[in-house]
Design a protein around this motif. Sequence first.
Motif, short mmCIF file in Angstrom:
data_model
loop_
_atom_site.label_atom_id
_atom_site.label_comp_id
_atom_site.label_asym_id
_atom_site.label_seq_id
_atom_site.Cartn_x
_atom_site.Cartn_y
_atom_site.Cartn_z
N ALA A 1 0.84 -1.21 0.00
CA ALA A 1 0.00 0.00 0.00
C ALA A 1 0.87 1.26 0.00
CB ALA A 1 -0.94 -0.01 1.20
N VAL A 2 1.98 1.23 0.74
CA VAL A 2 2.92 2.36 0.70
C VAL A 2 3.42 2.58 -0.73
CG1 VAL A 2 5.20 3.16 1.44
CG2 VAL A 2 3.61 2.17 3.12
N SER A 3 3.76 1.49 -1.42
CA SER A 3 4.20 1.61 -2.81
C SER A 3 3.10 2.20 -3.69
CB SER A 3 4.61 0.23 -3.35
OG SER A 3 5.71 -0.28 -2.63
N TRP A 4 1.85 1.84 -3.41
CA TRP A 4 0.73 2.40 -4.18
C TRP A 4 0.66 3.92 -4.00
CZ3 TRP A 4 -4.32 -0.98 -3.71
CH2 TRP A 4 -4.07 -2.25 -4.22
N VAL A 5 0.96 4.41 -2.80
CA VAL A 5 0.95 5.86 -2.57
C VAL A 5 1.98 6.53 -3.47
CG1 VAL A 5 1.43 7.70 -0.91
CG2 VAL A 5 0.10 5.70 -0.19
N PHE A 6 3.20 6.01 -3.49
CA PHE A 6 4.26 6.64 -4.27
C PHE A 6 4.06 6.45 -5.77
CE2 PHE A 6 6.51 6.03 -0.14
CZ PHE A 6 6.63 7.38 0.15
N ALA A 7 3.33 5.41 -6.15
CA ALA A 7 3.04 5.17 -7.57
C ALA A 7 1.83 5.95 -8.06
CB ALA A 7 2.82 3.67 -7.81
N GLY A 8 1.14 6.64 -7.16
CA GLY A 8 -0.05 7.40 -7.55
C GLY A 8 -1.30 6.56 -7.66
N GLN A 9 -1.27 5.33 -7.16
CA GLN A 9 -2.46 4.49 -7.18
C GLN A 9 -3.40 4.81 -6.03
OE1 GLN A 9 0.37 0.90 -7.87
NE2 GLN A 9 -1.70 0.14 -8.28
N ILE A 10 -2.87 5.33 -4.94
CA ILE A 10 -3.68 5.88 -3.84
C ILE A 10 -3.47 7.38 -3.85
CG2 ILE A 10 -4.04 5.97 -1.36
CD1 ILE A 10 -3.05 3.10 -1.17
N ARG A 11 -4.57 8.14 -4.08
CA ARG A 11 -4.45 9.60 -4.18
C ARG A 11 -5.38 10.33 -3.22
NH1 ARG A 11 -5.10 7.74 -8.99
NH2 ARG A 11 -6.93 8.95 -9.57
N ASN A 12 -6.33 9.64 -2.64
CA ASN A 12 -7.16 10.25 -1.61
C ASN A 12 -6.23 10.71 -0.48
OD1 ASN A 12 -8.42 9.65 1.21
ND2 ASN A 12 -10.17 10.13 -0.10
N ALA A 13 -6.35 11.98 -0.06
CA ALA A 13 -5.38 12.54 0.88
C ALA A 13 -5.36 11.80 2.21
CB ALA A 13 -5.69 14.02 1.10
N ALA A 14 -6.54 11.52 2.76
CA ALA A 14 -6.60 10.83 4.05
C ALA A 14 -6.02 9.42 3.93
CB ALA A 14 -8.03 10.78 4.57
N ALA A 15 -6.25 8.77 2.81
CA ALA A 15 -5.71 7.43 2.62
C ALA A 15 -4.19 7.47 2.49
CB ALA A 15 -6.32 6.77 1.38
N CYS A 16 -3.66 8.44 1.75
CA CYS A 16 -2.20 8.57 1.63
C CYS A 16 -1.57 8.75 3.01
CB CYS A 16 -1.84 9.75 0.74
SG CYS A 16 -2.16 9.53 -1.01
N VAL A 17 -2.09 9.69 3.78
CA VAL A 17 -1.53 9.96 5.10
C VAL A 17 -1.72 8.76 6.02
CG1 VAL A 17 -1.74 11.40 7.16
CG2 VAL A 17 -1.80 12.45 4.89
N GLY A 18 -2.90 8.14 5.98
CA GLY A 18 -3.18 7.01 6.84
C GLY A 18 -2.27 5.82 6.57
N VAL A 19 -2.05 5.52 5.30
CA VAL A 19 -1.17 4.41 4.93
C VAL A 19 0.25 4.68 5.39
CG1 VAL A 19 -0.07 3.27 2.95
CG2 VAL A 19 -2.56 3.54 3.00
N LEU A 20 0.77 5.88 5.08
CA LEU A 20 2.15 6.19 5.45
C LEU A 20 2.32 6.26 6.97
CD1 LEU A 20 2.96 8.92 2.77
CD2 LEU A 20 3.55 6.49 2.72
N ALA A 21 1.34 6.82 7.68
CA ALA A 21 1.43 6.90 9.13
C ALA A 21 1.33 5.52 9.76
CB ALA A 21 0.33 7.81 9.68
N ALA A 22 0.48 4.66 9.21
CA ALA A 22 0.36 3.30 9.74
C ALA A 22 1.67 2.53 9.57
CB ALA A 22 -0.78 2.56 9.05
N ALA A 23 2.34 2.73 8.44
CA ALA A 23 3.61 2.05 8.21
C ALA A 23 4.67 2.56 9.19
CB ALA A 23 4.07 2.27 6.77
N ARG A 24 4.69 3.86 9.41
CA ARG A 24 5.65 4.42 10.37
C ARG A 24 5.36 3.94 11.79
NH1 ARG A 24 10.78 6.20 10.81
NH2 ARG A 24 10.97 7.86 12.37
N ALA A 25 4.07 3.90 12.16
CA ALA A 25 3.71 3.42 13.49
C ALA A 25 4.11 1.96 13.67
CB ALA A 25 2.20 3.59 13.71
N ARG A 26 3.89 1.15 12.65
CA ARG A 26 4.32 -0.26 12.73
C ARG A 26 5.83 -0.37 12.91
NH1 ARG A 26 4.72 -2.89 7.11
NH2 ARG A 26 6.37 -1.32 7.20
N ASP A 27 6.57 0.42 12.14
CA ASP A 27 8.03 0.37 12.22
C ASP A 27 8.54 0.82 13.58
OD1 ASP A 27 7.94 -0.51 9.61
OD2 ASP A 27 8.55 1.41 8.74
N ASN A 28 7.74 1.65 14.27
CA ASN A 28 8.09 2.12 15.62
C ASN A 28 7.50 1.24 16.72
OD1 ASN A 28 9.61 4.27 14.69
ND2 ASN A 28 7.94 5.74 14.85
N GLY A 29 6.97 0.10 16.33
CA GLY A 29 6.39 -0.81 17.32
C GLY A 29 5.11 -0.28 17.95
#
Length: 200
Positions: free
Chosen positions: A155-183
């Motif tokens: 899903a993160v790759s989809w954001v950078f590829a322009g497949q996810i463009r809804n603003a809340a979805a872009c932020v939510g996906v990237l924030a979820a990935a960061r939160a996961r990486d931070n445990g």
Amino acid sequence: MPDVFAVTSSTEQFRSPIMRIVSDDVVMPGGQTSRRDYMVHIGAVGVAALDDEGRIVLVRQYRHPVRQELWELPAGLLDVHGEAGHATAARELAEEADLKAGRWDVLTDLLTTPGCSDEAIRIYLARDLSPTDETFDRVGEEALMSVRRVPLDEAVSWVFAGQIRNAAACVGVLAAARARDNGFTGLRPATADWTDRPGH
């Protein structure tokens, strides 16, 4: 300079159940007055729902202003008077994805387009997912909505590829990935104060 950005007059141009269009005359630095037109929005929530396999729940829904189907997070308006934001999020997750969550946290808060709207969206992180006890009839655009679980890194790759463009979805996906990486440390509780919420 207490008078800078003071509103000298305000006119409502349009009203609907979801939004109002307002024109304000605003004092600018230097003392001149300028007209500012903007949307007053009732606010919304979104849900970044992660399952035990590290997949995020996405929905695909038609959005008429852009005439496209978009990948989005389960989301909805703060249209039930007195309903807490996390309760709205839980309701939307059930209605749009037939899921409930055992763990809720605040992921992030957004002001989506502050140059032309006061719309505020809170994105919640939902975990410990399970099916709801009931299914929901979907009408309007939601009648054709599809639900998919996507590996979070994909899903993160989809954001950078322009497949996810809804603003809340872009932020939510990237924030979820960061939160996961931070445990998942440092997240606010689901009931945390939300100062940007309309009517707060």
